[in-house]
Design a protein around this motif. Structure first.
Motif, mmCIF file in Angstrom:
data_model
loop_
_atom_site.group_PDB
_atom_site.id
_atom_site.type_symbol
_atom_site.label_atom_id
_atom_site.label_comp_id
_atom_site.label_asym_id
_atom_site.label_seq_id
_atom_site.Cartn_x
_atom_site.Cartn_y
_atom_site.Cartn_z
ATOM 1 N N ARG A 87 0.898 -1.189 0.025
ATOM 2 C CA ARG A 87 -0.052 0.204 0.213
ATOM 3 C C ARG A 87 1.059 1.244 0.031
ATOM 4 O O ARG A 87 0.674 2.340 -0.719
ATOM 5 C CB ARG A 87 -0.859 0.167 1.137
ATOM 6 C CG ARG A 87 -1.771 1.275 1.183
ATOM 7 C CD ARG A 87 -2.902 0.979 2.260
ATOM 8 N NE ARG A 87 -4.026 0.185 1.764
ATOM 9 C CZ ARG A 87 -4.822 0.382 1.257
ATOM 10 N NH1 ARG A 87 -5.193 1.594 0.741
ATOM 11 N NH2 ARG A 87 -5.812 -0.403 1.176
ATOM 12 N N PHE A 88 1.886 1.429 0.701
ATOM 13 C CA PHE A 88 2.541 2.531 0.827
ATOM 14 C C PHE A 88 4.060 2.286 0.373
ATOM 15 O O PHE A 88 5.022 3.046 0.669
ATOM 16 C CB PHE A 88 2.697 3.019 2.337
ATOM 17 C CG PHE A 88 1.553 3.662 2.932
ATOM 18 C CD1 PHE A 88 1.117 4.784 2.598
ATOM 19 C CD2 PHE A 88 0.444 2.703 3.469
ATOM 20 C CE1 PHE A 88 0.017 5.478 3.276
ATOM 21 C CE2 PHE A 88 -0.489 3.350 3.972
ATOM 22 C CZ PHE A 88 -0.920 4.653 3.731
ATOM 23 N N GLY A 94 11.590 -0.936 1.585
ATOM 24 C CA GLY A 94 10.814 -1.745 2.606
ATOM 25 C C GLY A 94 9.926 -0.838 3.306
ATOM 26 O O GLY A 94 10.536 0.142 4.031
ATOM 27 N N VAL A 95 8.780 -1.481 3.968
ATOM 28 C CA VAL A 95 8.117 -0.958 4.728
ATOM 29 C C VAL A 95 7.389 -2.045 5.737
ATOM 30 O O VAL A 95 7.099 -3.117 5.114
ATOM 31 C CB VAL A 95 6.690 -0.352 4.090
ATOM 32 C CG1 VAL A 95 5.353 0.293 5.003
ATOM 33 C CG2 VAL A 95 7.160 0.867 2.788
ATOM 34 N N CYS A 165 -1.585 6.029 -2.115
ATOM 35 C CA CYS A 165 -0.835 5.893 -0.735
ATOM 36 C C CYS A 165 0.555 5.709 -1.262
ATOM 37 O O CYS A 165 1.442 6.078 -0.308
ATOM 38 C CB CYS A 165 -1.428 4.628 -0.431
ATOM 39 S SG CYS A 165 -3.017 4.812 0.389
ATOM 40 N N GLN A 166 1.009 5.048 -2.122
ATOM 41 C CA GLN A 166 2.414 4.919 -2.598
ATOM 42 C C GLN A 166 3.196 6.281 -2.762
ATOM 43 O O GLN A 166 4.409 6.359 -2.762
ATOM 44 C CB GLN A 166 2.554 4.095 -3.846
ATOM 45 C CG GLN A 166 2.086 2.587 -3.607
ATOM 46 C CD GLN A 166 2.326 1.706 -4.816
ATOM 47 O OE1 GLN A 166 2.511 2.239 -6.032
ATOM 48 N NE2 GLN A 166 1.954 0.262 -4.751
ATOM 49 N N THR A 167 2.158 7.096 -3.478
ATOM 50 C CA THR A 167 3.019 8.603 -3.418
ATOM 51 C C THR A 167 3.031 9.166 -2.118
ATOM 52 O O THR A 167 4.274 9.950 -2.049
ATOM 53 C CB THR A 167 2.029 9.642 -4.411
ATOM 54 O OG1 THR A 167 1.627 8.867 -5.503
ATOM 55 C CG2 THR A 167 2.606 10.815 -4.438
ATOM 56 N N VAL A 168 2.202 9.294 -1.177
ATOM 57 C CA VAL A 168 2.526 9.322 0.142
ATOM 58 C C VAL A 168 3.782 8.659 0.735
ATOM 59 O O VAL A 168 4.691 9.434 1.386
ATOM 60 C CB VAL A 168 1.174 9.232 1.060
ATOM 61 C CG1 VAL A 168 1.582 9.429 2.455
ATOM 62 C CG2 VAL A 168 0.083 10.137 0.601
ATOM 63 N N GLY A 169 3.797 7.471 0.421
ATOM 64 C CA GLY A 169 4.858 6.618 1.067
ATOM 65 C C GLY A 169 6.143 7.160 0.615
ATOM 66 O O GLY A 169 7.182 7.133 1.259
ATOM 67 N N ALA A 170 6.158 7.338 -0.675
ATOM 68 C CA ALA A 170 7.481 7.740 -1.380
ATOM 69 C C ALA A 170 8.031 9.036 -0.685
ATOM 70 O O ALA A 170 9.210 9.356 -0.316
ATOM 71 C CB ALA A 170 7.326 8.059 -2.858
ATOM 72 N N ARG A 171 6.887 10.159 -0.465
ATOM 73 C CA ARG A 171 7.550 11.300 0.258
ATOM 74 C C ARG A 171 7.974 11.002 1.754
ATOM 75 O O ARG A 171 8.930 11.376 1.931
ATOM 76 C CB ARG A 171 6.391 12.333 0.252
ATOM 77 C CG ARG A 171 6.850 13.502 0.818
ATOM 78 C CD ARG A 171 5.794 14.541 0.642
ATOM 79 N NE ARG A 171 6.108 15.839 1.595
ATOM 80 C CZ ARG A 171 5.395 17.005 1.508
ATOM 81 N NH1 ARG A 171 4.320 17.257 0.959
ATOM 82 N NH2 ARG A 171 5.805 17.962 2.705
ATOM 83 N N ASN A 192 -3.943 0.893 11.303
ATOM 84 C CA ASN A 192 -2.506 0.275 11.318
ATOM 85 C C ASN A 192 -1.178 1.304 11.412
ATOM 86 O O ASN A 192 -1.401 2.460 11.275
ATOM 87 C CB ASN A 192 -2.557 -0.093 9.640
ATOM 88 C CG ASN A 192 -3.434 -1.297 9.484
ATOM 89 O OD1 ASN A 192 -3.552 -2.095 10.230
ATOM 90 N ND2 ASN A 192 -4.145 -1.249 8.333
ATOM 91 N N ILE A 193 -0.217 0.662 11.723
ATOM 92 C CA ILE A 193 0.936 1.323 12.065
ATOM 93 C C ILE A 193 2.180 1.033 10.636
ATOM 94 O O ILE A 193 2.198 -0.174 10.649
ATOM 95 C CB ILE A 193 1.646 1.212 13.311
ATOM 96 C CG1 ILE A 193 0.640 1.569 14.485
ATOM 97 C CG2 ILE A 193 3.082 1.736 13.415
ATOM 98 C CD1 ILE A 193 -0.521 0.754 14.868
ATOM 99 N N VAL A 194 2.431 1.966 10.195
ATOM 100 C CA VAL A 194 3.325 1.912 9.051
ATOM 101 C C VAL A 194 4.547 2.498 8.943
ATOM 102 O O VAL A 194 4.783 3.605 9.371
ATOM 103 C CB VAL A 194 2.781 2.418 7.642
ATOM 104 C CG1 VAL A 194 3.243 2.219 6.371
ATOM 105 C CG2 VAL A 194 1.444 2.096 7.436
ATOM 106 N N ILE A 195 5.741 1.588 9.231
ATOM 107 C CA ILE A 195 7.071 2.046 9.614
ATOM 108 C C ILE A 195 7.983 1.834 8.527
ATOM 109 O O ILE A 195 8.186 0.965 7.535
ATOM 110 C CB ILE A 195 7.536 1.368 10.841
ATOM 111 C CG1 ILE A 195 6.437 1.220 11.876
ATOM 112 C CG2 ILE A 195 8.937 1.704 11.120
ATOM 113 C CD1 ILE A 195 6.437 2.689 12.578
#
Length: 237
Positions: A87-88, A94-95, A165-171, A192-195
């Motif tokens: 998702r992110f 790695g996430v 979400c992947q755009t958010v995760g990339a930033r 959920n907790i995304v680290i």
């Protein structure tokens, strides 16, 4: 993207997070294909341990190291060493994903397990089971809180489209933020907790063992062998 980040607050998290991973109840010796002698299995394991650099340094290595090293790798390190799209993440970093409760991890992981079965034609029509292990992992970090923002930016909780979400995760990854807190897509009351930085995770502890059993379109979740804890409608995930 700017309107989203202008609405994001920080949450100072110091709590345990649940991590649900594929596992087996009874492990198989890694060297049993080389010999049938259990004594030689132990010798091969000793040789490997002597030459393999540890990924985890225990404060009491003689007592704890083999067990803590395995728990740390399984519960924390794996997604940071084996990148895949999610998702992110677009798969270029790695996430790590955890949840606020065991129940939320079940909804999340059961969805992906079932979707994996659908890729094999007809597999979802068969009776099939899988073993899972849930770890409790300490998380200490100031995380970006997107729970309120997700009400307006609904692409954050889109059930199947991960592009936003992947755009958010990339930033988040590029700017070095440790992670974020987001609503669970699969369980309305869950989070959920995304680290993105493993340094904020520590102290993995085995919490429970689970079995997922798919039969007649339902996923029965067992905490104890042969005793159903609760069931999920597979098609509704």
């Amino acid at each position: 993207m700017t309107p989203l980040f202008s609405r994001i607050a920080l949450v100072d998290m110091h709590q345990s997070v649940m991590r649900n991973i594929v596992s087996i109840c009874y492990s198989q010796d890694l060297f049993d294909d080389l010999t049938d002698d259990p004594h030689l299995w132990e010798l091969a394991q000793t040789v490997e341990d002597d030459v393999k650099p540890p990924t985890y340094r225990s404060s009491t290595p003689i007592i704890d190291r083999p067990f803590e090293d395995a728990d740390w790798f399984n519960a924390i390190a794996w997604p940071f060493k084996h990148w895949q799209a999610s998702r992110f993440s677009d798969g270029t970093y790695g996430v790590w994903y955890g949840s606020d409760s065991v129940e939320t991890t079940i909804y999340e992981s059961a969805y992906h397990w079932y979707r994996g079965l659908l890729t094999d034609a007809g597999f979802e029509k068969m009776s099939v089971s899988a073993d899972r292990k849930v770890y409790s992992v300490s998380c200490d970090a100031a995380l970006l809180d997107v729970r309120a923002a997700a009400v307006e930016h609904t692409d954050l909780v889109h059930r199947t489209d991960y592009a936003f979400c992947q755009t958010v995760g990339a930033r988040v990854h590029r700017e070095g933020h440790p992670g974020l807190v987001t609503p669970s897509v699969r369980r309305s009351s869950g989070e959920n907790i995304v680290i993105f930085n493993p340094a904020v995770l520590s102290n993995p502890r085995h919490h429970c063992q689970l079995t997922y059993r798919l039969e007649a379109g339902q996923i029965a979740v067992q905490k104890q062998p042969g005793k159903t804890w609760f069931t999920l409608e597979a098609a509704a995930l």
